[in-house]
Design a protein around this motif. Structure first.
Motif, PDB file in Angstrom:
ATOM      1  N   LEU A 491       0.816  -1.213   0.000  1.00 12.70           N
ATOM      2  CA  LEU A 491       0.000   0.000   0.000  1.00 12.70           C
ATOM      3  C   LEU A 491       0.847   1.259   0.000  1.00 12.70           C
ATOM      4  CD1 LEU A 491      -2.836  -0.970   2.518  1.00 12.70           C
ATOM      5  CD2 LEU A 491      -2.949  -0.938   0.014  1.00 12.70           C
ATOM      6  N   LEU A 495      -0.565   4.481  -1.983  1.00 15.46           N
ATOM      7  CA  LEU A 495      -1.324   5.419  -1.166  1.00 15.46           C
ATOM      8  C   LEU A 495      -0.520   6.689  -0.916  1.00 15.46           C
ATOM      9  CD1 LEU A 495      -2.948   3.085   1.533  1.00 15.46           C
ATOM     10  CD2 LEU A 495      -4.007   4.021  -0.526  1.00 15.46           C
ATOM     11  N   ALA A 499      -3.016   8.916   3.746  1.00 13.93           N
ATOM     12  CA  ALA A 499      -3.821   7.694   3.734  1.00 13.93           C
ATOM     13  C   ALA A 499      -3.051   6.531   4.337  1.00 13.93           C
ATOM     14  CB  ALA A 499      -4.251   7.377   2.307  1.00 13.93           C
ATOM     15  N   THR A 503      -4.232   4.417   7.699  1.00 14.82           N
ATOM     16  CA  THR A 503      -4.323   2.955   7.688  1.00 14.82           C
ATOM     17  C   THR A 503      -3.403   2.332   8.724  1.00 14.82           C
ATOM     18  OG1 THR A 503      -4.775   3.096   5.312  1.00 14.82           O
ATOM     19  CG2 THR A 503      -4.198   0.942   6.211  1.00 14.82           C
TER      20      THR A 503
END
Length: 751
Positions: A491, A495, A499, A503
């Motif tokens: 990710l 991202l 973000a 997370t």
């Protein structure tokens, strides 16, 4: 605003830290550290070297008030250590200069100790050694080193002190105060690093004093506190050992059962944690802790086990699987003592064991290299009878004391040279080299025992700095760090930083929810020791119990202890009229008066002058004037006898009327009172006479103390000037009288 909040506001900003020039300090310190002879640490800390060399440098650089000065001292120290390794002829001088840099860093750090947050910033702020350097110098450094992306890697003063093995600096009380605050979580900061496996730099935390009242209850940053990290590391290691034992007890060479799968997951998570730790701070700081070497050894054993295990499962090779479990069983030699040493890590035996293992391994390696020639010689003499492995095993047995084999198997190598070589080897290995090894280990233990506290504090600083990590994976406990890496690393490529941060925080609070709750309860109700007992409900419950029930040991946690009583005594305000001694001047003791009385034989000259009062009211001849107080002459003072310097004021008898009669022995005043007399005697009718006497005695003591001040010299000079002025006035009067006498006949003639 309380004290903690005010200290937080005084923390230096990131912009201010970035504007500090670091590079100009480095060549300046290198130029000023001039020690041209080899000196030990005790000689460098002696008073003569301190006043001649260290103090002038401290005063010089303390005026700059540059927060990077401590970091610059360690940069110069690392340079001198490198020079000592390269130039062995002057290694003693270079090491002395390196030690002087460490002493200078210790002294300069004390100039920042008045402000706690500033002191923490000096030690924990990340500095760039090329900050403030001209552009041409930056280009030259880049060309010399090679711009590989790590040239501008920031580093704090504590990290550099560990890298340069500055044990004296790290074990000093002022540094240990900061290290203890970092370890306990009272100081919060984020160490910047560009080498993290999974970086989350969206919200870098500034240096601040932690206050649980202003922090959220589920504060995921508390998982990076070294004290909590040490506890969780112990629990994770215990789980790893448990799965290790279950894996070996239920071993199956044909397939992997559940216990083995769980062990593999925990071992991979443990290996990932150790890898991120070595990558975060660098290999130099990581291997400075000997236990990390043990952990690395277990990881090597685990990967060797995985290699043979995968080979055995893929090719259905039973021998490879058996070898895999045999290799894994060797890991117990590391896991069992590693878990036991968690509880006694600060013991002197454990501290000495670390150093002795290092000395032992080094000595054995040197001995193996020396006797490798003998191994080659014996193999060439009897290659048809002995294999290289057999000869090596025979030499190991002889080395550890089995000398009978050396004489029994000597002729099998060669009838002439065999006995000679084996006898020399037995004599060297069992007599000379083992004696040297025992002496080395004994000296190592004695040295560590003498400096056990310094060594422990050095290792404690290493573990604390290793606990403060900026990598996002350190907020996850094994095996959750493995899952977080598998989820967040892909990710991070797609991202945005915000973000990714959101997370990451969600996964941390989800996986560590019970741990965060326990930490929040502990810090708010148990961490302060007695905070939870200070609540009114708990104290009311304890007070309502009977005396017999209160004597139960477990209930002492609820009630107040003797320490609370001691603290309460100093918290209350005591009235000023609560006096321990009598106020009478005969029994009062003044330390200042006694101290000054040692330097002056008599204080009568500073006593209030006596007053000669008439027996009857003054007549008209007196003109209604008050009698002025005249000082006693020296002859009169000598006739009254010598007075003891430490004697208390004596009472004088007088014949004053009862209205102004006092029992304190003070000199009565006729007529209107002066402001001083109004100050001490204005409330005579309302206060007891003893208080008036005590006040007068204090004034007399202060007047006696004045004599010891340098004002006496000024008085003598003023008196001499007055005498000169009087002589000049008398001369002028005489001259004017002579001029008047000459002018008088002329005037009479004119008249």
């Amino acid at each position: 605003m309380d004290e903690e909040q005010s200290r937080t506001l005084l923390a230096p900003t990131t912009e201010y830290l970035a504007s500090i020039k670091v590079f100009p300090l480095i060549p300046s310190i290198k130029k000023d550290v001039v020690v041209n002879t080899a000196l030990s640490w005790d000689q460098l800390t002696a008073s003569d070297v301190n006043f001649a060399i260290v103090r002038p440098l401290v005063f010089k650089y303390a005026k700059l008030k540059n927060m990077a000065i401590v970091y610059a001292c360690f940069v110069v120290r690392s340079h001198f250590q490198s020079e000592a390794e390269d130039d062995l002829a002057y290694s003693g001088v270079q090491l002395s200069r390196a030690s002087l840099c460490e002493i200078l860093a210790m002294k300069l750090l004390g100039t920042f100790a008045s402000n706690q947050i500033r002191l923490v910033s000096v030690l924990t702020a990340s500095w760039n050694p090329l900050a403030g350097a001209p552009r041409e110098i930056v280009n030259e450094v880049c060309d010399a080193v090679g711009d590989d992306g790590y040239i501008f890697e920031p580093q704090c003063a504590l990290e550099l002190a560990i890298a340069t093995v500055s044990k004296g600096f790290l074990s000093s009380p002022i540094v240990q105060t900061v290290v203890n605050d970092i370890y306990a979580g009272r100081v919060v900061f984020s160490m910047s690093s560009n080498r993290s496996v999974l970086a989350d730099n969206y919200k870098p935390r500034p240096i601040e004093i932690y206050d649980c009242r202003n922090a959220p209850f589920l504060d995921h940053y508390r998982l990076r506190v070294p004290r909590y990290g040490a506890i969780m590391e112990f629990l994770n290691f215990a789980l790893l050992l448990t799965t290790f034992l279950l894996c070996l007890s239920s071993r199956d060479v044909n397939y992997m059962n559940g216990f083995e799968i769980v062990f593999v997951i925990f071992a991979l998570a443990f290996a990932l944690e150790e890898y991120t730790a070595s990558k975060e701070h660098g290999w130099g700081i990581y291997v400075a802790d000997l236990w990390n070497v043990f952990d690395t050894s277990f990881i090597i054993i685990f990967f060797a086990y995985m290699g043979f295990r995968i080979k055995g499962l893929v090719k259905t090779d039973v021998n490879s699987s058996e070898m895999a479990f045999d290799i894994l069983a060797c890991g117990a030699c590391i896991l069992f003592p590693r878990l036991a040493f968690f509880a006694v890590s600060n013991n002197v035996v454990v501290l000495a064991l670390r150093a002795m293992i290092s000395e032992f391994i080094f000595f054995i390696a040197i001995a193996a290299i020396c006797f490798s020639g003998l191994l080659f010689t014996l193999h060439n003499l009897a290659s048809d009878k002995w294999s290289l492995k057999g000869i090596a095993w025979l030499m190991v047995q002889i080395w550890f004391g089995n000398t009978y084999l050396s004489f029994g198997q000597a002729e099998s190598f060669h009838p002439i040279f065999g006995p000679i070589l084996m006898t020399c080897f037995a004599a060297l290995s069992n007599t000379l080299l083992l004696t040297i090894l025992i002496s080395i280990l004994s000296n190592t233990f004695a040295r560590i025992d003498a400096n056990a506290k310094q060594e422990y504090l050095f290792q404690f600083a290493i573990s604390t700095i290793q606990g403060v990590k900026s990598d996002a994976l350190f907020s996850y406990q094994p095996p959750f760090n493995l899952f977080a890496f598998l989820i967040l690393w892909p990710l991070s490529l797609i991202l945005s930083p915000r973000a990714l941060h959101t997370t990451n925080v969600f996964l941390i609070r989800l996986t560590a929810f019970p741990t965060l709750i326990m930490i929040g309860i502990y810090e708010r109700y148990l961490a302060e020791g007695q905070k939870w007992r200070e609540s009114g409900s708990a104290q009311y419950l304890y007070n309502s119990l009977t005396r017999r029930v209160k004597k139960i040991p477990i209930l002492d946690l609820i009630g107040s202890s003797s320490t609370d009583m001691y603290d309460a005594i100093f918290d209350i305000e005591v009235a000023d009229d609560l006096e321990l001694f009598e106020s009478d001047g005969e029994h009062e003791y003044d330390p200042l008066r006694s101290m000054h009385s040692m330097h002056s034989p008599s204080h009568d000259s500073l006593r209030p002058p006596s007053i000669s009062l008439p027996a009857a009211p003054p007549g008209p001849s007196a003109g209604g004037r008050r009698h002025a107080s005249l000082p006693r002459s020296p002859s009169a003072r000598s006739t009254r006898g010598a007075r003891s310097p430490t004697a208390s004021p004596r009472r004088r008898k007088n014949t004053l009327p009862p209205v102004i009669q006092t029992s304190s022995g003070e000199v009565p005043t006729v007529g209107p009172r002066s402001p001083l007399s109004k100050l001490f005697l204005g409330r005579r009718e309302r206060e007891p006479s003893e208080r008036v006497a005590a006040a007068t005695a204090r004034v007399e003591a202060l007047l006696e103390d004045v004599r010891a001040l340098p004002v006496n010299k000024l008085k003598d000079e003023m008196k001499e000037l007055q005498e000169r002025q009087a002589r000049i006035e008398n001369l002028l009067v005489t001259l004017t009288r002579g001029m008047r006498s000459t002018d008088q006949p002329v005037r009479n003639g004119t008249l």
